[in-house]
Design an enzyme around this catalytic site. Structure first.
Site, PDB file in Angstrom:
ATOM      1  N   ASP A   1       0.843  -1.197   0.000  1.00  0.00           N
ATOM      2  CA  ASP A   1       0.000   0.000   0.000  1.00  0.00           C
ATOM      3  C   ASP A   1       0.883   1.252   0.000  1.00  0.00           C
ATOM      4  O   ASP A   1       1.794   1.362   0.828  1.00  0.00           O
ATOM      5  CB  ASP A   1      -0.889  -0.028   1.254  1.00  0.00           C
ATOM      6  CG  ASP A   1      -2.042   0.956   1.197  1.00  0.00           C
ATOM      7  OD1 ASP A   1      -1.877   2.039   0.609  1.00  0.00           O
ATOM      8  OD2 ASP A   1      -3.107   0.641   1.745  1.00  0.00           O
TER       9      ASP A   1
ATOM     10  N   HIS B   1      -0.409   4.514   0.027  1.00  0.00           N
ATOM     11  CA  HIS B   1      -1.102   5.710   0.529  1.00  0.00           C
ATOM     12  C   HIS B   1      -0.466   6.187   1.838  1.00  0.00           C
ATOM     13  O   HIS B   1      -0.407   5.426   2.802  1.00  0.00           O
ATOM     14  CB  HIS B   1      -2.577   5.400   0.756  1.00  0.00           C
ATOM     15  CG  HIS B   1      -3.298   5.031  -0.508  1.00  0.00           C
ATOM     16  ND1 HIS B   1      -3.357   3.745  -0.962  1.00  0.00           N
ATOM     17  CD2 HIS B   1      -3.954   5.795  -1.406  1.00  0.00           C
ATOM     18  CE1 HIS B   1      -4.051   3.727  -2.105  1.00  0.00           C
ATOM     19  NE2 HIS B   1      -4.420   4.960  -2.407  1.00  0.00           N
TER      20      HIS B   1
ATOM     21  N   SER C   1      -5.475  -4.103   2.210  1.00  0.00           N
ATOM     22  CA  SER C   1      -4.644  -3.786   3.387  1.00  0.00           C
ATOM     23  C   SER C   1      -5.300  -4.231   4.691  1.00  0.00           C
ATOM     24  O   SER C   1      -4.605  -4.498   5.677  1.00  0.00           O
ATOM     25  CB  SER C   1      -4.349  -2.292   3.447  1.00  0.00           C
ATOM     26  OG  SER C   1      -3.648  -1.913   2.293  1.00  0.00           O
TER      27      SER C   1
HETATM   28 CO1  B1M Z   1      -5.674   5.520  -4.133  1.00  0.00          CO
HETATM   29  N1  B1M Z   1      -7.240   4.475  -3.673  1.00  0.00           N
HETATM   30  N2  B1M Z   1      -5.002   4.071  -5.239  1.00  0.00           N
HETATM   31  N3  B1M Z   1      -4.215   6.718  -4.552  1.00  0.00           N
HETATM   32  N4  B1M Z   1      -6.636   6.856  -3.241  1.00  0.00           N
HETATM   33  C1  B1M Z   1      -8.146   5.022  -2.674  1.00  0.00           C
HETATM   34  C2  B1M Z   1      -7.804   4.512  -1.269  1.00  0.00           C
HETATM   35  C3  B1M Z   1      -9.559   4.483  -3.169  1.00  0.00           C
HETATM   36  C4  B1M Z   1     -10.622   4.327  -2.076  1.00  0.00           C
HETATM   37  C5  B1M Z   1     -10.058   5.418  -4.289  1.00  0.00           C
HETATM   38  C6  B1M Z   1     -11.401   5.011  -4.878  1.00  0.00           C
HETATM   39  O1  B1M Z   1     -11.464   4.048  -5.616  1.00  0.00           O
HETATM   40  N5  B1M Z   1     -12.452   5.733  -4.562  1.00  0.00           N
HETATM   41  C7  B1M Z   1      -9.144   3.121  -3.847  1.00  0.00           C
HETATM   42  C8  B1M Z   1      -9.141   1.868  -2.931  1.00  0.00           C
HETATM   43  C9  B1M Z   1     -10.247   0.923  -3.276  1.00  0.00           C
HETATM   44  C10 B1M Z   1     -10.156  -0.384  -2.549  1.00  0.00           C
HETATM   45  O2  B1M Z   1      -9.207  -0.833  -2.005  1.00  0.00           O
HETATM   46  N6  B1M Z   1     -11.286  -1.027  -2.556  1.00  0.00           N
HETATM   47  C11 B1M Z   1      -7.740   3.451  -4.338  1.00  0.00           C
HETATM   48  C12 B1M Z   1      -7.060   2.731  -5.352  1.00  0.00           C
HETATM   49  C13 B1M Z   1      -7.864   1.657  -6.056  1.00  0.00           C
HETATM   50  C14 B1M Z   1      -5.715   3.003  -5.709  1.00  0.00           C
HETATM   51  C15 B1M Z   1      -4.845   2.214  -6.720  1.00  0.00           C
HETATM   52  C16 B1M Z   1      -4.979   0.691  -6.670  1.00  0.00           C
HETATM   53  C17 B1M Z   1      -5.180   2.762  -8.118  1.00  0.00           C
HETATM   54  C18 B1M Z   1      -4.491   2.068  -9.267  1.00  0.00           C
HETATM   55  O3  B1M Z   1      -3.305   1.944  -9.301  1.00  0.00           O
HETATM   56  N7  B1M Z   1      -5.308   1.626 -10.178  1.00  0.00           N
HETATM   57  C19 B1M Z   1      -3.438   2.692  -6.323  1.00  0.00           C
HETATM   58  C20 B1M Z   1      -2.881   1.804  -5.203  1.00  0.00           C
HETATM   59  C21 B1M Z   1      -1.438   1.665  -5.210  1.00  0.00           C
HETATM   60  C22 B1M Z   1      -1.001   0.872  -3.981  1.00  0.00           C
HETATM   61  O4  B1M Z   1      -1.211   1.278  -2.855  1.00  0.00           O
HETATM   62  N8  B1M Z   1      -0.396  -0.261  -4.226  1.00  0.00           N
HETATM   63  C23 B1M Z   1      -3.722   4.038  -5.755  1.00  0.00           C
HETATM   64  C24 B1M Z   1      -2.839   5.108  -5.786  1.00  0.00           C
HETATM   65  C25 B1M Z   1      -3.100   6.377  -5.281  1.00  0.00           C
HETATM   66  C26 B1M Z   1      -2.186   7.579  -5.492  1.00  0.00           C
HETATM   67  C27 B1M Z   1      -0.718   7.226  -5.507  1.00  0.00           C
HETATM   68  C28 B1M Z   1      -2.552   8.244  -6.803  1.00  0.00           C
HETATM   69  C29 B1M Z   1      -2.671   8.508  -4.313  1.00  0.00           C
HETATM   70  C30 B1M Z   1      -1.863   8.326  -3.011  1.00  0.00           C
HETATM   71  C31 B1M Z   1      -0.787   9.333  -2.813  1.00  0.00           C
HETATM   72  C32 B1M Z   1      -0.169   9.224  -1.436  1.00  0.00           C
HETATM   73  O5  B1M Z   1      -0.780   8.840  -0.456  1.00  0.00           O
HETATM   74  N9  B1M Z   1       1.087   9.595  -1.380  1.00  0.00           N
HETATM   75  C33 B1M Z   1      -4.083   7.992  -4.063  1.00  0.00           C
HETATM   76  C34 B1M Z   1      -5.070   8.721  -3.361  1.00  0.00           C
HETATM   77  C35 B1M Z   1      -4.742  10.145  -3.041  1.00  0.00           C
HETATM   78  C36 B1M Z   1      -6.320   8.146  -2.989  1.00  0.00           C
HETATM   79  C37 B1M Z   1      -7.554   8.827  -2.347  1.00  0.00           C
HETATM   80  C38 B1M Z   1      -8.273   9.603  -3.449  1.00  0.00           C
HETATM   81  C39 B1M Z   1      -7.298   9.753  -1.178  1.00  0.00           C
HETATM   82  C40 B1M Z   1      -6.511   9.143  -0.027  1.00  0.00           C
HETATM   83  C41 B1M Z   1      -6.092  10.206   0.970  1.00  0.00           C
HETATM   84  O6  B1M Z   1      -4.962  10.632   0.983  1.00  0.00           O
HETATM   85  N10 B1M Z   1      -7.046  10.701   1.796  1.00  0.00           N
HETATM   86  C42 B1M Z   1      -8.363   7.553  -1.846  1.00  0.00           C
HETATM   87  C43 B1M Z   1      -9.839   7.792  -1.712  1.00  0.00           C
HETATM   88  C44 B1M Z   1     -10.358   7.626  -0.299  1.00  0.00           C
HETATM   89  O7  B1M Z   1      -9.634   7.430   0.640  1.00  0.00           O
HETATM   90  N11 B1M Z   1     -11.634   7.637  -0.156  1.00  0.00           N
HETATM   91  C45 B1M Z   1      -7.805   6.469  -2.678  1.00  0.00           C
HETATM   92  C46 B1M Z   1      -6.796  11.728   2.776  1.00  0.00           C
HETATM   93  C47 B1M Z   1      -6.196  11.085   4.042  1.00  0.00           C
HETATM   94  C48 B1M Z   1      -5.927  12.144   5.092  1.00  0.00           C
HETATM   95  O8  B1M Z   1      -7.149  10.162   4.535  1.00  0.00           O
HETATM   96  O9  B1M Z   1      -5.509   8.235   4.521  1.00  0.00           O
HETATM   97  O10 B1M Z   1      -7.961   7.871   5.061  1.00  0.00           O
HETATM   98  P1  B1M Z   1      -6.755   8.730   5.110  1.00  0.00           P
HETATM   99  O11 B1M Z   1      -6.411   9.044   6.618  1.00  0.00           O
HETATM  100  C49 B1M Z   1      -7.371   9.440   7.576  1.00  0.00           C
HETATM  101  C50 B1M Z   1      -7.964   8.284   8.374  1.00  0.00           C
HETATM  102  O12 B1M Z   1      -8.157   7.119   7.611  1.00  0.00           O
HETATM  103  C51 B1M Z   1      -7.017   8.128   9.521  1.00  0.00           C
HETATM  104  O13 B1M Z   1      -6.549   9.443   9.771  1.00  0.00           O
HETATM  105  C52 B1M Z   1      -6.640  10.258   8.590  1.00  0.00           C
HETATM  106  C53 B1M Z   1      -7.440  11.513   8.892  1.00  0.00           C
HETATM  107  O14 B1M Z   1      -7.100  12.147  10.069  1.00  0.00           O
HETATM  108  N12 B1M Z   1      -5.845   7.260   9.448  1.00  0.00           N
HETATM  109  C54 B1M Z   1      -5.240   6.797  10.574  1.00  0.00           C
HETATM  110  C55 B1M Z   1      -5.174   6.794   8.386  1.00  0.00           C
HETATM  111  N13 B1M Z   1      -4.152   6.034   8.793  1.00  0.00           N
HETATM  112  C56 B1M Z   1      -4.154   6.022  10.130  1.00  0.00           C
HETATM  113  C57 B1M Z   1      -3.326   5.381  11.050  1.00  0.00           C
HETATM  114  C58 B1M Z   1      -3.613   5.545  12.408  1.00  0.00           C
HETATM  115  C59 B1M Z   1      -4.672   6.330  12.823  1.00  0.00           C
HETATM  116  C60 B1M Z   1      -5.506   6.960  11.921  1.00  0.00           C
HETATM  117  O15 B1M Z   1      -2.884   4.989  13.368  1.00  0.00           O
HETATM  118  C61 B1M Z   1      -1.787   4.168  13.033  1.00  0.00           C
END
Ligand code: B1M
Length: 216
Positions: free
Chosen positions: A99, A101, A152
């Site tokens: 992963d 992200h 994940s």
């Molecule tokens: Co991707 N991605 N992505 N992506 N991406 C998602 C996660 C997805 C939901 C988008 C969608 O389809 N709507 C989807 C997953 C679907 C699934 O698994 N069912 C997805 C996909 C499919 C993919 C790829 C597979 C796409 C592809 O290649 N075809 C690929 C995966 C590559 C891989 O990982 N092997 C991929 C790639 C990418 C980018 C590289 C383009 C980019 C990431 C850049 C980066 O992180 N450096 C990206 C992005 C930006 C997203 C979305 C749009 C936004 C994620 C984000 O940064 N959110 C995302 C959509 C979504 O999440 N709904 C998506 C903002 C961030 C602050 O939120 O990380 O959730 P988040 O963190 C929150 C809480 O979750 C929590 O605190 C934060 C807020 O305070 N939290 C924790 C998180 N970790 C924590 C740990 C803790 C405590 C709290 O304690 C340890």
């Protein structure tokens, strides 16, 4: 456009030019760095996720949005309130194997670091062996794992099983977060299998309050 809307659009459109000026304007208007991130920028990322999920946005543009988000957070970080010095405890933080992200994980890092914890952030795509090794080396109090893919959540389960097998579960309470996780999955399913403590954090602030709880 009003400033809030403009900033949100910058994330959605991946438009970096003029970002700092807009952030300065928001700060000057009395918005806290955290409120700018939570109430405006994360809203923009949510829209990006929806557009991507529904096929209306292509991956390279998601990446651009992520870059603008990261630049904004980096710019705002020095403006965040810092309480103390890292003496409250130490956590090893990683995005799990497979992963990439890391925006959420890095936010957790910032919030914990600014609130008295020492964070050893070992980055993305980390296998459990590397996470355990870092926890050993740095004598961590807690292990934190982040992951956004549905895949994940399965890796996290395997990681906890591996920690059981290695006999290190009692040593490290584990904090889990990321968009694909649910509280029920962590608190019912994972808690039933892990022989140590495991907690679910919905966001970085819940991560902080859980750290406070685990460390007292
Ligand atoms: Co991707 N991605 N992505 N992506 N991406 C998602 C996660 C997805 C939901 C988008 C969608 O389809 N709507 C989807 C997953 C679907 C699934 O698994 N069912 C997805 C996909 C499919 C993919 C790829 C597979 C796409 C592809 O290649 N075809 C690929 C995966 C590559 C891989 O990982 N092997 C991929 C790639 C990418 C980018 C590289 C383009 C980019 C990431 C850049 C980066 O992180 N450096 C990206 C992005 C930006 C997203 C979305 C749009 C936004 C994620 C984000 O940064 N959110 C995302 C959509 C979504 O999440 N709904 C998506 C903002 C961030 C602050 O939120 O990380 O959730 P988040 O963190 C929150 C809480 O979750 C929590 O605190 C934060 C807020 O305070 N939290 C924790 C998180 N970790 C924590 C740990 C803790 C405590 C709290 O304690 C340890």
């Amino acid at each position: 456009l009003p400033l809030d809307e403009r900033l949100k659009r910058r994330i959605i459109d991946g438009e970096r030019g003029g970002l700092e000026a807009d952030l300065d304007e928001a700060l000057a208007a009395g918005r806290s760095a955290l409120s700018i991130i939570n109430d405006i920028l994360l809203d923009g990322m949510k829209v990006v996720g929806e557009l991507f999920g529904s096929g209306q946005m292509q991956l390279p543009f998601v990446l651009q949005s992520a870059e603008v988000m990261k630049a904004a957070v980096a710019y705002l970080e020095p403006h965040m309130e810092k309480t103390d010095d890292g003496g409250k405890g130490r956590i090893v933080l990683a995005t799990v194997k497979g992963d990439v992200h890391d925006i959420g994980k890095n936010l957790v890092d910032i919030i914990l670091s600014n609130n008295g914890y020492e964070v050893v952030n070992i980055g993305i795509k980390q296998p459990i062996s590397a996470i355990i090794e870092a926890a050993e080396t740095h004598n961590a109090d807690v292990i934190g794992m982040s992951g956004l893919l549905v895949k994940s959540t399965v890796i996290m389960k395997e990681n906890l099983e591996e920690m059981n097998t290695r006999g290190v579960a009692e040593r490290w309470p584990v904090l889990l977060g990321g968009a694909a996780l649910t509280r029920a999955y962590v608190e019912d399913d994972l808690r039933a299998l892990y022989t140590g403590d495991v907690h679910y954090a919905r966001d970085a602030f819940e991560g902080l309050s859980l750290m406070d709880r685990v460390m007292t």
